[in-house]
Structures are given as C-alpha cells and as structure tokens.
Design a protein around this motif. Structure first.
Motif, PDB file in Angstrom:
ATOM      1  N   ARG A 199      -0.260  15.631   3.263  1.00 61.15           N
ATOM      2  CA  ARG A 199      -1.481  16.433   3.377  1.00 61.15           C
ATOM      3  C   ARG A 199      -2.669  15.774   2.677  1.00 61.15           C
ATOM      4  NH1 ARG A 199      -3.746  20.680   0.509  1.00 61.15           N
ATOM      5  NH2 ARG A 199      -2.093  20.556  -1.039  1.00 61.15           N
ATOM      6  N   ARG A 200      -2.409  15.084   1.582  1.00 63.33           N
ATOM      7  CA  ARG A 200      -3.491  14.505   0.790  1.00 63.33           C
ATOM      8  C   ARG A 200      -3.623  13.013   1.093  1.00 63.33           C
ATOM      9  NH1 ARG A 200      -5.579  17.305  -3.575  1.00 63.33           N
ATOM     10  NH2 ARG A 200      -4.597  19.335  -3.970  1.00 63.33           N
ATOM     11  N   LEU A 201      -4.849  12.590   1.383  1.00 68.02           N
ATOM     12  CA  LEU A 201      -5.116  11.182   1.622  1.00 68.02           C
ATOM     13  C   LEU A 201      -5.289  10.452   0.289  1.00 68.02           C
ATOM     14  CD1 LEU A 201      -7.667  11.424   4.585  1.00 68.02           C
ATOM     15  CD2 LEU A 201      -5.212  10.918   4.689  1.00 68.02           C
ATOM     16  N   ARG A 202      -4.964   9.162   0.290  1.00 65.40           N
ATOM     17  CA  ARG A 202      -5.068   8.369  -0.935  1.00 65.40           C
ATOM     18  C   ARG A 202      -6.466   7.793  -1.087  1.00 65.40           C
ATOM     19  NH1 ARG A 202       0.672   5.123  -0.835  1.00 65.40           N
ATOM     20  NH2 ARG A 202       0.349   5.267   1.413  1.00 65.40           N
ATOM     21  N   HIS A 203      -6.942   7.803  -2.310  1.00 67.27           N
ATOM     22  CA  HIS A 203      -8.253   7.249  -2.619  1.00 67.27           C
ATOM     23  C   HIS A 203      -8.179   5.718  -2.543  1.00 67.27           C
ATOM     24  CE1 HIS A 203     -11.878   6.271  -4.998  1.00 67.27           C
ATOM     25  NE2 HIS A 203     -12.303   7.486  -4.616  1.00 67.27           N
ATOM     26  N   PRO A 204      -9.277   5.031  -2.185  1.00 70.20           N
ATOM     27  CA  PRO A 204      -9.233   3.560  -2.104  1.00 70.20           C
ATOM     28  C   PRO A 204      -8.801   2.874  -3.382  1.00 70.20           C
ATOM     29  CG  PRO A 204     -11.202   4.388  -1.022  1.00 70.20           C
ATOM     30  CD  PRO A 204     -10.551   5.559  -1.662  1.00 70.20           C
ATOM     31  N   VAL A 205      -9.045   3.491  -4.540  1.00 70.64           N
ATOM     32  CA  VAL A 205      -8.650   2.860  -5.795  1.00 70.64           C
ATOM     33  C   VAL A 205      -7.134   2.763  -5.911  1.00 70.64           C
ATOM     34  CG1 VAL A 205      -8.551   4.975  -7.176  1.00 70.64           C
ATOM     35  CG2 VAL A 205      -9.138   2.801  -8.274  1.00 70.64           C
ATOM     36  N   VAL A 206      -6.401   3.633  -5.213  1.00 73.87           N
ATOM     37  CA  VAL A 206      -4.942   3.556  -5.231  1.00 73.87           C
ATOM     38  C   VAL A 206      -4.466   2.286  -4.550  1.00 73.87           C
ATOM     39  CG1 VAL A 206      -2.808   4.695  -4.489  1.00 73.87           C
ATOM     40  CG2 VAL A 206      -4.746   6.064  -5.293  1.00 73.87           C
ATOM     41  N   HIS A 207      -5.071   1.946  -3.427  1.00 71.95           N
ATOM     42  CA  HIS A 207      -4.729   0.698  -2.742  1.00 71.95           C
ATOM     43  C   HIS A 207      -5.147  -0.521  -3.573  1.00 71.95           C
ATOM     44  CE1 HIS A 207      -3.879   3.144   0.767  1.00 71.95           C
ATOM     45  NE2 HIS A 207      -5.110   3.666   0.703  1.00 71.95           N
ATOM     46  N   LEU A 208      -6.327  -0.429  -4.205  1.00 61.25           N
ATOM     47  CA  LEU A 208      -6.785  -1.535  -5.035  1.00 61.25           C
ATOM     48  C   LEU A 208      -5.880  -1.729  -6.242  1.00 61.25           C
ATOM     49  CD1 LEU A 208      -8.946  -3.682  -5.543  1.00 61.25           C
ATOM     50  CD2 LEU A 208     -10.282  -1.931  -6.760  1.00 61.25           C
ATOM     51  N   ALA A 209      -5.412  -0.640  -6.837  1.00 60.79           N
ATOM     52  CA  ALA A 209      -4.508  -0.740  -7.983  1.00 60.79           C
ATOM     53  C   ALA A 209      -3.187  -1.386  -7.596  1.00 60.79           C
ATOM     54  CB  ALA A 209      -4.266   0.655  -8.568  1.00 60.79           C
ATOM     55  N   CYS A 210      -2.681  -1.047  -6.420  1.00 57.72           N
ATOM     56  CA  CYS A 210      -1.436  -1.674  -5.947  1.00 57.72           C
ATOM     57  C   CYS A 210      -1.640  -3.172  -5.741  1.00 57.72           C
ATOM     58  CB  CYS A 210      -0.992  -1.007  -4.644  1.00 57.72           C
ATOM     59  SG  CYS A 210       0.534  -1.694  -3.959  1.00 57.72           S
ATOM     60  N   PHE A 211      -2.797  -3.547  -5.177  1.00 60.15           N
ATOM     61  CA  PHE A 211      -3.089  -4.963  -4.974  1.00 60.15           C
ATOM     62  C   PHE A 211      -3.162  -5.705  -6.310  1.00 60.15           C
ATOM     63  CE2 PHE A 211      -6.396  -8.253  -4.842  1.00 60.15           C
ATOM     64  CZ  PHE A 211      -5.828  -9.134  -3.939  1.00 60.15           C
ATOM     65  N   CYS A 212      -3.873  -5.143  -7.282  1.00 58.06           N
ATOM     66  CA  CYS A 212      -4.021  -5.797  -8.586  1.00 58.06           C
ATOM     67  C   CYS A 212      -2.680  -5.895  -9.314  1.00 58.06           C
ATOM     68  CB  CYS A 212      -5.022  -5.030  -9.444  1.00 58.06           C
ATOM     69  SG  CYS A 212      -6.725  -5.114  -8.852  1.00 58.06           S
ATOM     70  N   HIS A 213      -1.877  -4.852  -9.241  1.00 57.20           N
ATOM     71  CA  HIS A 213      -0.567  -4.871  -9.899  1.00 57.20           C
ATOM     72  C   HIS A 213       0.337  -5.922  -9.278  1.00 57.20           C
ATOM     73  CE1 HIS A 213       3.381  -3.390 -11.255  1.00 57.20           C
ATOM     74  NE2 HIS A 213       2.721  -2.851 -12.264  1.00 57.20           N
ATOM     75  N   CYS A 214       0.324  -6.038  -7.971  1.00 57.25           N
ATOM     76  CA  CYS A 214       1.151  -7.048  -7.303  1.00 57.25           C
ATOM     77  C   CYS A 214       0.665  -8.465  -7.638  1.00 57.25           C
ATOM     78  CB  CYS A 214       1.132  -6.825  -5.789  1.00 57.25           C
ATOM     79  SG  CYS A 214       1.979  -5.324  -5.262  1.00 57.25           S
ATOM     80  N   ILE A 215      -0.646  -8.656  -7.674  1.00 54.13           N
ATOM     81  CA  ILE A 215      -1.199  -9.969  -8.033  1.00 54.13           C
ATOM     82  C   ILE A 215      -0.726 -10.377  -9.429  1.00 54.13           C
ATOM     83  CG2 ILE A 215      -3.343 -11.115  -8.729  1.00 54.13           C
ATOM     84  CD1 ILE A 215      -2.949 -11.234  -5.787  1.00 54.13           C
ATOM     85  N   HIS A 216      -0.727  -9.424 -10.340  1.00 52.71           N
ATOM     86  CA  HIS A 216      -0.346  -9.716 -11.729  1.00 52.71           C
ATOM     87  C   HIS A 216       1.085 -10.226 -11.822  1.00 52.71           C
ATOM     88  CE1 HIS A 216      -0.445  -9.270 -16.096  1.00 52.71           C
ATOM     89  NE2 HIS A 216       0.726  -8.651 -16.015  1.00 52.71           N
ATOM     90  N   TYR A 217       2.005  -9.540 -11.166  1.00 52.74           N
ATOM     91  CA  TYR A 217       3.423  -9.923 -11.305  1.00 52.74           C
ATOM     92  C   TYR A 217       3.814 -11.059 -10.364  1.00 52.74           C
ATOM     93  CZ  TYR A 217       4.352  -6.220 -14.599  1.00 52.74           C
ATOM     94  OH  TYR A 217       4.356  -5.452 -15.736  1.00 52.74           O
ATOM     95  N   ILE A 218       3.126 -11.230  -9.264  1.00 55.42           N
ATOM     96  CA  ILE A 218       3.367 -12.417  -8.432  1.00 55.42           C
ATOM     97  C   ILE A 218       2.934 -13.672  -9.192  1.00 55.42           C
ATOM     98  CG2 ILE A 218       2.596 -13.616  -6.359  1.00 55.42           C
ATOM     99  CD1 ILE A 218       2.571 -10.925  -4.925  1.00 55.42           C
ATOM    100  N   ARG A 219       1.827 -13.572  -9.919  1.00 55.10           N
ATOM    101  CA  ARG A 219       1.394 -14.705 -10.749  1.00 55.10           C
ATOM    102  C   ARG A 219       2.446 -15.017 -11.808  1.00 55.10           C
ATOM    103  NH1 ARG A 219      -0.771 -15.148 -15.621  1.00 55.10           N
ATOM    104  NH2 ARG A 219      -1.044 -12.884 -15.828  1.00 55.10           N
ATOM    105  N   TYR A 220       2.993 -13.978 -12.422  1.00 57.51           N
ATOM    106  CA  TYR A 220       4.056 -14.174 -13.411  1.00 57.51           C
ATOM    107  C   TYR A 220       5.251 -14.927 -12.813  1.00 57.51           C
ATOM    108  CZ  TYR A 220       2.544 -11.468 -17.509  1.00 57.51           C
ATOM    109  OH  TYR A 220       1.924 -11.038 -18.651  1.00 57.51           O
ATOM    110  N   LEU A 221       5.665 -14.507 -11.635  1.00 55.54           N
ATOM    111  CA  LEU A 221       6.834 -15.126 -11.006  1.00 55.54           C
ATOM    112  C   LEU A 221       6.567 -16.589 -10.650  1.00 55.54           C
ATOM    113  CD1 LEU A 221       7.971 -12.194  -8.675  1.00 55.54           C
ATOM    114  CD2 LEU A 221       9.169 -13.042 -10.693  1.00 55.54           C
ATOM    115  N   LEU A 222       5.403 -16.863 -10.082  1.00 52.03           N
ATOM    116  CA  LEU A 222       5.084 -18.239  -9.703  1.00 52.03           C
ATOM    117  C   LEU A 222       4.946 -19.140 -10.931  1.00 52.03           C
ATOM    118  CD1 LEU A 222       2.510 -17.628  -6.822  1.00 52.03           C
ATOM    119  CD2 LEU A 222       4.927 -18.256  -6.627  1.00 52.03           C
TER     120      LEU A 222
END
Length: 320
Positions: A172-195
C-alpha cells in the motif's frame, strides 16, 4: 820393449772405452732429465689435496607435551639446529598445524612459526607445550564473510520479504527515493570492501579462531539488520529537510568512499627508501591531503561515510 808397448796400448783402449761409456751414460741421463722436465711441465702446477672437512651438525631432541594434561604427544629425535618450529607443528600428529600453539612453558607466550630451535634451546633436549587453539579459519575468509553478509542482508530487507514486514502495508505504501539511494550507497560501501579485500589489501596468511569469525559476523550482520529494518520499513519517514539534506549527504558519502579507497590503495603500496619502508605521504591526489591533518585518513573517511549515511536517511541506527 814389446811388452811395454803392448801394455800402453791396452791402457789407451781401456781409457777410450771408459770415456765412451761415461759419454753414453751422460747422454742417457740428459735424455731422462729432459723427458722428466717435460712431464712435470705438462702436468701443471702442483696442487695440494683439499682437506676433507667433517661437518659437525648439532642435533636436538624435542619433546612435545600437552599443555593441559602434561602427557607426551610425540618426540622428535635428531632435529637439526636451524629447523623452524612450523616443521615441528607438521610432525605433531594430534592437530593440524594452524590449530597448534607451542609454548616454552605453560601459560607463556606462543612461539612464532619462524622461530628456530637454536634460538630457544638451552640444552640438547627441548620441551615444548602444545595447546589446542580451536578450529581455525583464514583471515581472508573472515573478511569475506564479514562483508558479504551485510550486502545480502540489506537486500533482503530492501525487497520487503513478507516474513519481515506486513505484505499489505508494504504494497500500500510507496517507497521514498531516499530508500533506493540508501540501498545503492550501502551496496557500494560493501562491494568496495569486498573488492579491496581481494585485490588491494595484503591479507595475512595466518589463521584466527572460529569464534572471532562468529563475533565479527554477529557485529556486522546484526547492525546491518538494525539499519536496514528502519530504512526499508513501510512506515519510514523521509528526512526533515527534504532533497537538500539528501543530496548534500549523498555527495559527501561518495567523496568519503572515494577517499577511503585511495588511502587504502596508498597504504597497500608504501614508498620504499633502501631497506626501510616510509609512511605514506600526500601526493598529487587531493584525497591524500588528509594526511596533513590525521595519521590514519582511512578511518576518518570511514567515519565521514557513516555520518553522511545517517544524515541522509535520518535514522539513529546508522550512527553505530
């Protein structure tokens, strides 16, 4: 008169014969001497035979005891003087080498694997105490498990699995754009760690107890679940100052991530002057100028990344 002439002739004959004989002997001796000299010259300079050196190698007898029960595990006989301790670990049949810790006395410090028998031996008999260090894992495994877990866990919360959130409320509730941006930033952080773990950092070849892996994973995975739960919740409220707060924080987050990466690359390739390694110094890269202010800029950038992430999402768990 005739007899006298006869005797004189015979004496002359004997003298001539003796002279011829001596000349023949002298010629023969000269030939022999000439042949001998040629033989000596062709043989070259005379060299003394090298003396055979008998190597005196000192051997030791190493007795390995269990540190808890004081029972004998094994005896290593005729161990060489310069043998390293890790060889003794391979010959200890009770545990595999990375699980064994050797001590000179019970309760003392563990000996490094590269220590030689010569440096610790006080006599020809050396007693070592073996301690079970528990199940061991490599440091590379620890880091990969620490960083892979948060990456996958956050994505599970981002997808809003029905077992975590209410399905009807999520639909019922749509996600705010900051939720998608937060997921992108979090993934970037840990992908950098792995590489960086795979290609940048020089991970030690040693091992650590399994309990350290469990504790590290519990910390990283637990706080990731806490952060992801609030940010991806259907009732999540966006930041108070809107897009301005989100944009500035996101840019600052990306800058800190880039700075952290460049500092890690520089730390993995320090400058060398002769045999001495020099601490990294700032260069033409602006991200390295942080060395003018602090001695470990990678931690400064790390703190800046999480502060930016917290301000961007306006969630308290991000501060941890």
């Amino acid at each position: 008169m005739f007899k006298r002439h006869k005797s004189l002739a015979s004496e002359r004959k004997r003298a001539l014969l003796s002279q011829r004989a001596t000349r023949f002997i002298l010629k023969d001796d000269m030939r022999n001497f000439h042949f001998l000299s040629k033989l000596v010259l062709s043989a070259g300079p005379l060299r003394p035979t090298p003396a055979v050196k008998h190597s005196k190698t000192t051997h030791f007898e190493i007795e390995i005891l269990d540190a808890q029960t004081r029972k004998q595990i094994c005896i290593l006989d005729k161990v060489s003087l310069f043998i390293y301790l890790f060889v003794c670990l391979f010959k200890c049949p009770k545990w595999y080498p990375s699980r064994v810790g050797l001590q000179l006395e019970c309760g003392g410090p563990f000996l490094k694997d590269y220590v030689t028998i010569q440096s610790i031996a006080a006599s020809s008999i050396v007693t070592l105490y073996a301690t079970d260090l528990g199940q061991q894992v490599s440091w590379t495994t620890v880091f990969l498990a620490e960083y892979t877990g948060p990456l996958l866990i956050y994505l599970l919360f981002y997808l809003r699995i029905p077992c975590i959130y209410d399905g009807k409320e999520s639909a019922r509730r749509l996600r705010h754009p900051v939720v998608h941006l937060a997921c992108f930033c979090h993934c970037i952080h840990y992908i950098r760690y792995l590489l960086e773990t795979l290609f940048v950092h020089k991970v030690s070849a040693g091992h650590t107890p399994l309990k350290n892996l469990i504790m590290s994973c519990a910390f990283y995975w637990g706080f990731t679940s806490w952060i992801a739960y609030y940010i991806n919740h259907p009732l999540y409220t966006p930041p108070s100052f809107g897009n301005r707060q989100i944009t500035v924080s996101a840019i600052n987050f990306l800058i800190c991530e880039a700075g952290n990466h460049f500092i890690n690359v520089m730390l993995s390739h320090p400058n060398h002057t002769g045999n001495n390694a020099c601490f990294p110094s700032p260069n033409y890269n602006p991200f390295t100028w942080m060395f003018f202010l602090v001695s470990c800029p990678n931690y400064t950038y790390e703190i800046g990344s999480w502060i930016s992430f917290t301000v961007m999402t306006q969630t308290l768990p991000g501060k941890t």
